[in-house]
Design an enzyme around this catalytic site. Structure first.
Site, PDB file in Angstrom:
ATOM      1  N   ASP A   1       0.818  -1.230   0.000  1.00 48.18           N
ATOM      2  CA  ASP A   1       0.000   0.000   0.000  1.00 48.18           C
ATOM      3  C   ASP A   1       0.842   1.268   0.000  1.00 48.18           C
ATOM      4  O   ASP A   1       0.421   2.302   0.522  1.00 48.18           O
ATOM      5  CB  ASP A   1      -0.965   0.038   1.207  1.00 48.18           C
TER       6      ASP A   1
ATOM      7  N   LYS B   1       2.208   2.121  -5.002  1.00 47.18           N
ATOM      8  CA  LYS B   1       2.910   1.609  -6.187  1.00 47.18           C
ATOM      9  C   LYS B   1       2.073   1.741  -7.452  1.00 47.18           C
ATOM     10  O   LYS B   1       2.606   1.903  -8.533  1.00 47.18           O
ATOM     11  CB  LYS B   1       3.280   0.126  -5.996  1.00 47.18           C
TER      12      LYS B   1
ATOM     13  N   GLY C   1      -4.102  -4.559  -4.309  1.00 49.06           N
ATOM     14  CA  GLY C   1      -5.115  -3.635  -4.804  1.00 49.06           C
ATOM     15  C   GLY C   1      -4.428  -2.350  -5.216  1.00 49.06           C
ATOM     16  O   GLY C   1      -3.731  -1.734  -4.412  1.00 49.06           O
ATOM     17  N   HIS C   2      -4.542  -2.015  -6.474  1.00 47.18           N
ATOM     18  CA  HIS C   2      -3.936  -0.782  -6.975  1.00 47.18           C
ATOM     19  C   HIS C   2      -5.048   0.180  -7.359  1.00 47.18           C
ATOM     20  O   HIS C   2      -5.966  -0.201  -8.079  1.00 47.18           O
ATOM     21  CB  HIS C   2      -3.109  -1.066  -8.232  1.00 47.18           C
TER      22      HIS C   2
ATOM     23  N   GLN D   1       2.312  -6.056  -2.992  1.00 45.85           N
ATOM     24  CA  GLN D   1       2.659  -6.126  -1.566  1.00 45.85           C
ATOM     25  C   GLN D   1       3.922  -5.291  -1.282  1.00 45.85           C
ATOM     26  O   GLN D   1       4.146  -4.305  -1.951  1.00 45.85           O
ATOM     27  CB  GLN D   1       2.826  -7.575  -1.101  1.00 45.85           C
TER      28      GLN D   1
HETATM   29  P1  IMP Z   1      -2.278 -12.811   2.226  1.00 41.11           P
HETATM   30  O1  IMP Z   1      -1.342 -12.288   1.198  1.00 41.11           O
HETATM   31  O2  IMP Z   1      -3.740 -12.602   1.868  1.00 41.11           O
HETATM   32  O3  IMP Z   1      -1.987 -14.216   2.622  1.00 41.11           O
HETATM   33  O4  IMP Z   1      -2.084 -11.942   3.575  1.00 41.11           O
HETATM   34  C1  IMP Z   1      -0.877 -11.996   4.340  1.00 41.11           C
HETATM   35  C2  IMP Z   1      -0.550 -10.644   4.937  1.00 41.11           C
HETATM   36  O5  IMP Z   1      -0.173  -9.759   3.886  1.00 41.11           O
HETATM   37  C3  IMP Z   1      -1.725  -9.967   5.657  1.00 41.11           C
HETATM   38  O6  IMP Z   1      -1.190  -9.199   6.727  1.00 41.11           O
HETATM   39  C4  IMP Z   1      -2.292  -9.037   4.599  1.00 41.11           C
HETATM   40  O7  IMP Z   1      -2.973  -7.938   5.179  1.00 41.11           O
HETATM   41  C5  IMP Z   1      -1.013  -8.601   3.900  1.00 41.11           C
HETATM   42  N1  IMP Z   1      -1.218  -8.206   2.499  1.00 41.11           N
HETATM   43  C6  IMP Z   1      -1.354  -8.998   1.420  1.00 41.11           C
HETATM   44  N2  IMP Z   1      -1.482  -8.276   0.295  1.00 41.11           N
HETATM   45  C7  IMP Z   1      -1.384  -6.985   0.659  1.00 41.11           C
HETATM   46  C8  IMP Z   1      -1.398  -5.752  -0.074  1.00 41.11           C
HETATM   47  O8  IMP Z   1      -1.514  -5.692  -1.306  1.00 41.11           O
HETATM   48  N3  IMP Z   1      -1.265  -4.624   0.670  1.00 41.11           N
HETATM   49  C9  IMP Z   1      -1.102  -4.659   2.021  1.00 41.11           C
HETATM   50  N4  IMP Z   1      -1.077  -5.781   2.744  1.00 41.11           N
HETATM   51  C10 IMP Z   1      -1.223  -6.931   2.063  1.00 41.11           C
END
Ligand code: IMP
Length: 429
Positions: free
Chosen positions: A13, A16, A40-41, A224
C-alpha cells in the site's frame, strides 16, 4: 531497452499503483511477478478511478502489453470479472494486450476456503490475511500439487482436478466446523472462466526474453511490500510470495543482466494491514490523522478488504533494510501532502532492543515485538503541497524531511507524490 523493477519498501500500500502508472507511460510491457488478487492498486485518471487487483495498471496505457507472470497465483473467476469491469469502463483487454503465463498457479475455490479455515484455526494468532486463498495456493505450488494456468486449456481434465481438490479441502473445512463446498457448483464459474481465458495463455518467459532481446522496455511491477516478503518480511506475518526485487527474476523468468533500475516506493509515514509487529504504530489522534476518515479513496483503508490500516511514523530501519534487500537505485516517496499541518514530525532512525541499538529490523519476531523506536524530531510545515509541481517549491522543512530519509537509506529520493492525480508528482531537480 531494459527492465525496471518496482518494489514496495514497507508493508504494501505504498502507492505503487500510481508510480507504476507513471512508469508504464515509458514502457512497452508491464509484468507482474508475484502475489495475486490480495493486491489492490488504485489509479486515478481524470474523473475515473480504477481499482485493479490482478491486471497491471499499465493496461490503462494503450501502447502497453500487460503480463501476469509465472510467479503469480491467479483466481481465474476474479480475473474475468476484472477484465469485464475494465471493458465496461472502455479499456480494451484483448489477448494482444494481456498475456497470462501458462506456469502461473491457479487459486481454486478450495484455496479460498482453506485460507478462511486456516485463519480460524490460528485463532488469536491469525495473520489477518486478505482471505483470497493466497497462502494455500502457494503451499500447493511448493508442495508440488498445484494447478497451473496452462491446465485450463484442457477443460475436462481441469474440471476433474478442481473437483478432486475441493473434495480434499472439504475434509479440512469440515474439521473447522465450516460449511463444506459443493464441488460441482463451485467449479462451474471456474470452467466458464477457463473458456474465456484460454486465448490469453502463453509462455510468458519466452515472450519476455524475446521482447527484451528486440530492445523492449519492461516494467516489472511488484505487489505487496518488502516487509511482507516470505523470506525478508516479519515472518510469519507475511504473504506467501517474494515481492522483493529478486522475486521479479524468478516470477518472470528473466536474467539479472536485463535489470538496470530498481525503484523503491515508500510512503512518507508507515501503514500496515493485518497482524504483526509495527514498532512505530501510533494509536489515538495522531494515527487517526494519518489514516484519514475514509471519505476519500486514498485515505488509509484497504483497497482489497476495506480494513482500516494501522498508521505510524516513518520507520527508517524498515525502509533502510528494504533498500539493502532490493538494491534500490532510487526512491519514490508518496503522500507527502498528508504530512502538511503537523507541527513536528518524527522519523525512527533505529530501534532500541534491551539496550542494543539496531539500524535494521532484528531477525526474530520476539525481538521485533519489543523494539522501541529511537526517534528524531523534525520541524513540520503548514503549506498545502497538492499544487506543488517543482522541487524548489516544496517548503524547506519538507525538503529537509526528504533529505533525512535519503541520508538514512543512502539512496537518492528522486520523486515525491503530493496527491492521487497523475500529474501530482514532483521530480528532484
Ligand atoms: P495474504 O497475502 O492474503 O496471505 O495476507 C498476508 C498478509 O499480507 C496480511 O497481513 C495481509 O494484510 C497482507 N497483504 C497482502 N497483500 C497486501 C497488499 O496488497 N497490501 C497490504 N497488505 C497486504
Amino acid at each position: 531497452m531494459t527492465a525496471t523493477i518496482l518494489v514496495g519498501a514497507q508493508w504494501g500500500d505504498e502507492g505503487k499503483g500510481r508510480v507504476a502508472d507513471w512508469l508504464a507511460a515509458e514502457s512497452d510491457i508491464v509484468a507482474r511477478y508475484a502475489g495475486g488478487d490480495n493486491a489492490g492498486h488504485t489509479v486515478v485518471v481524470g474523473e475515473k478511478i480504477y481499482k485493479l487487483h490482478l491486471i497491471p495498471s499499465g493496461i490503462l496505457h494503450g501502447q502497453v502489453v500487460c503480463v501476469l507472470g509465472n510467479g503469480m497465483v491467479v483466481n481465474p473467476v476474479n480475473l474475468v470479472r476484472e477484465i469485464d469491469e475494465l471493458e465496461r469502463a472502455g479499456v480494451p483487454v484483448t489477448p494482444e494486450r494481456l498475456i497470462i503465463s501458462t506456469r502461473a498457479h491457479i487459486i481454486t475455490p478450495a484455496h479460498v476456503a482453506l485460507d478462511a479455515a486456516s485463519e480460524k484455526a490460528r485463532g488469536k494468532e491469525a495473520i489477518g490475511t486478505t482471505l483470497r486463498g493466497i497462502g494455500p495456493a502457494y503451499l500447493d505450488k511448493t508442495g508440488r500439487q498445484g494447478l497451473r494456468a496452462g491446465e485450463m486449456i484442457d477443460v475436462e481434465t481441469y474440471a476433474d482436478q478442481l473437483i478432486q481438490r475441493i473434495e480434499a479441502a472439504n475434509v479440512v473445512i469440515a474439521a473447522q466446523g465450516m460449511e463444506p463446498l459443493q464441488p460441482q457448483q463451485a467449479t462451474e464459474a471456474y470452467i466458464d472462466a477457463a473458456q474465456r481465458l484460454r486465448p490469453f495463455l502463453r509462455d510468458t518467459t519466452l515472450y519476455l526474453n524475446a521482447r527484451l532481446k528486440e530492445g523492449a522496455t519492461i516494467l516489472c511491477e511488484g505487489a505487496q511490500g518488502t516487509m511482507l516478503d516470505v523470506d525478508h518480511g516479519d515472518y510469519p506475518f507475511v504473504t506467501s510470495s517474494s515481492p522483493t526485487s529478486g522475486g521479479a527474476l524468478i516470477g518472470l523468468g528473466i536474467g539479472p543482466r536485463w535489470v538496470n533500475r530498481v525503484v523503491g516506493v515508500a510512503k512518507c509515514f508507515s501503514t500496515r494491514v493485518g497482524s504483526g509487529p509495527m514498532p512505530t504504530e501510533l494509536e489515538g489522534d495522531l494515527g487517526d490523522r494519518l489514516r484519514g476518515t475514509g471519505a476519500n479513496f486514498w485515505d488509509e483503508f484497504g483497497t482489497t478488504t476495506g480494513r482500516p490500516r494501522r498508521c505510524g511514523w516513518f520507520d527508517g530501519p524498515v525502509v533502510r533494510y528494504a533498500a539493502l534487500v532490493n538494491g534500490f537505485t532510487e526512491m519514490v516517496i508518496t503522500k507527502l501532502d498528508v504530512l502538511s499541518g503537523f507541527e513536528t514530525l518524527k522519523i525512527a532512525v533505529a530501534y532500541d532492543i534491551d539496550g542494543r541499538r539496531l539500524t535494521s529490523p532484528p531477525e526474530t519476531l520476539a525481538e521485533l515485538s519489543h523494539a522501541v523506536p529511537v526517534y528524531e524530531t523534525l520541524p513540520g510545515w503548514s503549506e498545502d503541497l497538492t499544487g506543488v509541481r517543482r522541487w524548489a517549491d516544496l517548503p524547506a522543512n519538507a525538503r529537509a524531511y526528504l533529505e533525512r530519509i535519503e541520508a538514512l537509506l543512502d539512496v537518492p529520493v528522486k520523486t515525491v507524490s503530493v496527491g492521487p492525480e497523475r500529474d501530482q508528482l514532483v521530480f528532484a531537480e
